[in-house]
Design an enzyme around this catalytic site. Structure first.
Site, PDB file in Angstrom:
ATOM      1  N   HIS A 137     -43.953  23.660 -37.889  1.00 53.96           N
ATOM      2  CA  HIS A 137     -43.041  23.700 -37.455  1.00 53.96           C
ATOM      3  C   HIS A 137     -43.528  22.498 -37.400  1.00 53.96           C
ATOM      4  O   HIS A 137     -42.982  21.585 -37.000  1.00 53.96           O
ATOM      5  CB  HIS A 137     -42.962  24.236 -35.870  1.00 53.96           C
ATOM      6  CG  HIS A 137     -44.464  24.123 -35.186  1.00 53.96           C
ATOM      7  ND1 HIS A 137     -45.373  24.599 -35.617  1.00 53.96           N
ATOM      8  CD2 HIS A 137     -44.993  23.158 -34.293  1.00 53.96           C
ATOM      9  CE1 HIS A 137     -46.235  24.836 -34.405  1.00 53.96           C
ATOM     10  NE2 HIS A 137     -45.618  23.505 -34.265  1.00 53.96           N
ATOM     11  N   ASP A 138     -44.851  20.993 -37.674  1.00 56.33           N
ATOM     12  CA  ASP A 138     -45.106  19.832 -37.662  1.00 56.33           C
ATOM     13  C   ASP A 138     -44.949  19.204 -38.924  1.00 56.33           C
ATOM     14  O   ASP A 138     -45.097  18.239 -39.250  1.00 56.33           O
ATOM     15  CB  ASP A 138     -46.488  20.062 -37.051  1.00 56.33           C
ATOM     16  CG  ASP A 138     -46.237  20.201 -35.809  1.00 56.33           C
ATOM     17  OD1 ASP A 138     -45.576  19.684 -34.619  1.00 56.33           O
ATOM     18  OD2 ASP A 138     -47.763  20.183 -35.256  1.00 56.33           O
ATOM     19  N   ASP A 144     -53.368  26.563 -30.009  1.00 54.39           N
ATOM     20  CA  ASP A 144     -53.065  25.190 -30.613  1.00 54.39           C
ATOM     21  C   ASP A 144     -54.081  23.923 -30.096  1.00 54.39           C
ATOM     22  O   ASP A 144     -54.624  23.742 -29.206  1.00 54.39           O
ATOM     23  CB  ASP A 144     -51.857  25.021 -29.221  1.00 54.39           C
ATOM     24  CG  ASP A 144     -51.345  23.944 -29.929  1.00 54.39           C
ATOM     25  OD1 ASP A 144     -50.103  23.402 -30.726  1.00 54.39           O
ATOM     26  OD2 ASP A 144     -51.531  22.414 -29.182  1.00 54.39           O
ATOM     27  N   GLU A 178     -56.293  25.557 -34.719  1.00 52.82           N
ATOM     28  CA  GLU A 178     -55.703  25.046 -35.245  1.00 52.82           C
ATOM     29  C   GLU A 178     -56.584  23.771 -34.925  1.00 52.82           C
ATOM     30  O   GLU A 178     -57.069  23.038 -33.478  1.00 52.82           O
ATOM     31  CB  GLU A 178     -54.432  24.148 -34.499  1.00 52.82           C
ATOM     32  CG  GLU A 178     -53.727  22.852 -35.076  1.00 52.82           C
ATOM     33  CD  GLU A 178     -52.184  23.001 -34.499  1.00 52.82           C
ATOM     34  OE1 GLU A 178     -51.537  21.840 -35.443  1.00 52.82           O
ATOM     35  OE2 GLU A 178     -52.452  22.577 -33.439  1.00 52.82           O
ATOM     36  N   ASP A 211     -48.783  31.919 -29.668  1.00 52.33           N
ATOM     37  CA  ASP A 211     -49.277  30.655 -29.517  1.00 52.33           C
ATOM     38  C   ASP A 211     -50.017  30.150 -27.995  1.00 52.33           C
ATOM     39  O   ASP A 211     -49.297  30.659 -27.131  1.00 52.33           O
ATOM     40  CB  ASP A 211     -47.808  29.964 -29.755  1.00 52.33           C
ATOM     41  CG  ASP A 211     -48.291  28.362 -30.335  1.00 52.33           C
ATOM     42  OD1 ASP A 211     -48.931  28.286 -30.383  1.00 52.33           O
ATOM     43  OD2 ASP A 211     -47.720  28.190 -31.386  1.00 52.33           O
TER      44      ASP A 211
END
Length: 570
Positions: A339-340, A202, A263, A100
């Site tokens: 995870h979000d 991210d 993302e 990440d």
């Protein structure tokens, strides 16, 4: 693109949230040796690539997405030697690793920011984004952060505000500064030289701010009742985004065999094509959010927390557009979970009576499309949302801040706020991975950092592995089909019955092959009326989430609750 070949397009990605995956030392926090101990499970599932959420040194204000040292491992996760052992063990099993990459912002405890905030003359000051106060000393505008409150935080030493689109402990980095960009490229090389295979980036489309070039800081528009939503529209998709990403590709990615996904909140289809175009783009894939926002009340004061039922016709329009527009000109990331996000079986299916059936249906729908499917840990078990009774049982900064603001400033009752968190909170995805029916579900010998889901004794990996009809084994079959069938990788997508409110039907077509996917998104039986040119075809069942009872006839077909079918057309 950045990959040596297109073989990765046949692969499937599995996301590990390390804090909740497997604890090896009894401290209640998942870690790198724990991941290594469970790699045989991932190999059995058949995944090709792991996306690992951050394991870097961090104060853990946002569970590792606030990084204080990009080249160090957080002690709670282990050591660099543990990381290297895990990576070698993945590669030995044919599994590649995506780290990440969180470079829109750092932690306020990173040495760059410690230096930057000390003086306007410090060489690191321009690594971050600053603004002067208004004449009365107030912030420069009304922009709202993702985790509630202003995006601006006062810095006494320099007499300025710094920008943070997320927590105040996550100051945004200034990508306009070429020295900062060079630092980012150097840290990327550090991990790639260790053998890492790529990056999930991210909120990467925030690195170019629309206002950074001219310094203008207009107020964001108010939404209903005079309140604000997170001001992503003011800080995403700036004019230099493609320039920065192409520079990253030229300086780093083109020199390694990598797989990359960015993302990108608020990304348009055109931006998706621009960023992922195989020749002129910069990244292999993009995470877009359109389909994940369809069950929120647009323009509502509380943003994502104001939920509404999913309109399947809207989902078809959104997914169909991305499928069609990126075909041959880019590449989709396919996901319903991370995870979000809350658990998809609770969000879009039925986590009660039809938990298994609806989990398999959603998997069929997703894995039948063009793009790279992503599985978030536990999704392959059909894990569901959790409903803790007290706000004190939650750990997520976004949920805790929302509860505080909703109950103290927005007039919500504690019960209303908790109900919203039960539906949309990020901790739904962060309860520990249930490995078996033992105490603490085999996750830890100690007390987990967040409580287990109460259904862990029934919904766990050991149970799923032992049951040939489990969600796990269905995912295994879908993953195997993607590796075997070129039509699932390269076939054109063709949506059928766009106006139907319960049936999602589409074709995948390659040369003379046609694959039909039918998904009943409802809890009732459904009579299927397909277009004549499809209904009159002979159908050969390829996979389905109910036992095959009889020869498949498309004319007069009835689908059972949450039934899914994938079949060849002849």
């Amino acid at each position: 693109m950045t990959s040596a070949s297109d073989d990765w397009k046949r692969g499937v990605v599995y996301q590990i949230y390390p804090r909740s995956f497997q604890d090896s030392n009894g401290d209640g926090i998942g870690d790198l040796p724990g991941i290594t101990s469970r790699l045989d499970y991932l190999q059995q599932l058949g995944v090709d690539l792991v996306w690992l959420s951050p394991v870097y040194a961090s104060p853990q204000d946002d569970n590792g997405y606030d990084i204080s040292d990009y080249r160090a491992i957080a002690p709670e996760f282990g050591t660099m030697a543990d990381f290297e052992q895990m990576l070698a063990a993945m590669h030995a099993r044919g599994i590649r690793l995506m780290m990440d990459l969180v470079v829109n912002h750092s932690s306020d405890e990173h040495e760059w920011f410690r230096q930057a905030r000390s003086s306007r003359d410090n060489p690191y000051h321009d690594y971050y984004l600053w603004a002067e106060p208004k004449a009365d000393g107030s912030p420069p505008n009304n922009w709202e952060a993702a985790f509630q409150g202003s995006v601006w935080e006062w810095n006494q030493a320099t007499g300025e505000y710094y920008l943070h689109m997320f927590s105040r402990k996550q100051p945004d980095l200034n990508w306009e500064n070429p020295r900062l960009r060079a630092e980012v490229y150097a840290l990327m090389r550090f991990w790639l030289d260790k053998g890492v295979d790529g990056f999930r980036m991210d909120v990467i489309n925030m690195i170019s701010k629309p206002w950074a070039a001219d310094g203008s800081l207009p107020d964001a528009p108010l939404v209903r009742e005079g309140f604000l939503q997170p001001s992503f529209g003011m800080t995403c998709n700036g004019p230099r985004l493609l320039e920065f990403l192409r520079e990253m590709r030229r300086e780093v990615l083109d020199h390694y065999d990598t797989i990359t996904v960015g993302e990108a909140p608020l990304a348009t289809v055109q931006q998706g094509r621009d960023i992922t175009h195989p020749e002129t783009g910069a990244l292999d894939m993009l995470f877009q959010f359109e389909h994940m926002d369809l069950d929120s009340v647009g323009g509502h004061v509380m943003g994502k927390w104001a939920a509404r039922p999913l309109d399947l016709r809207e989902l078809k329009r959104t997914m169909g557009r991305w499928q069609d527009e990126l075909h041959g000109r880019g590449w989709n990331s396919l996901y319903l979970s991370n995870h979000d996000q809350p658990r998809p079986v609770s969000r879009f299916g039925d986590d009660g009576r039809y938990r298994v059936e609806s989990a398999k249906m959603l998997a069929t729908w997703l894995h039948g499309m063009q793009g790279t499917p992503y599985i978030y840990q536990g999704e392959e078990l059909g894990m569901s949302n959790v409903a803790f009774e007290r706000i004190e049982d939650y750990r997520d900064i976004e949920s805790l801040n929302f509860h505080r603001v909703a109950t103290t400033e927005r007039g919500w009752t504690p019960e209303q706020a908790l109900a919203a968190i039960h539906t949309k909170g990020r901790d739904n995805a962060r309860t520990p991975m249930p490995w078996d029916g033992s105490d603490q579900a085999g996750f830890s010998s100690g007390r987990p950092w967040i409580a287990l889901h109460p259904n862990a004794p029934e919904v766990n990996a050991a149970q799923a592995l032992a049951d040939p009809n489990s969600v796990f084994h269905y995912y295994r079959a879908l993953i195997a089909l993607r590796k075997q069938l070129p039509v699932l990788v390269a076939g054109r997508h063709e949506l059928l019955l766009p106006g139907h409110e319960q049936l999602y039907a589409y074709l995948r077509c390659l040369d003379q092959q046609r694959l039909l996917v039918l998904c009943n998104f409802g809890a009732g039986e459904l009579a299927v009326e397909l277009p004549p040119e499809v209904a009159t075809c002979q159908a050969e069942r390829l996979i389905g989430n109910y036992p095959e009872a009889q020869p498949l006839a498309l004319e007069g077909l009835r689908l059972r609750p949450y039934e899914a079918l994938m079949c060849w057309l002849h």
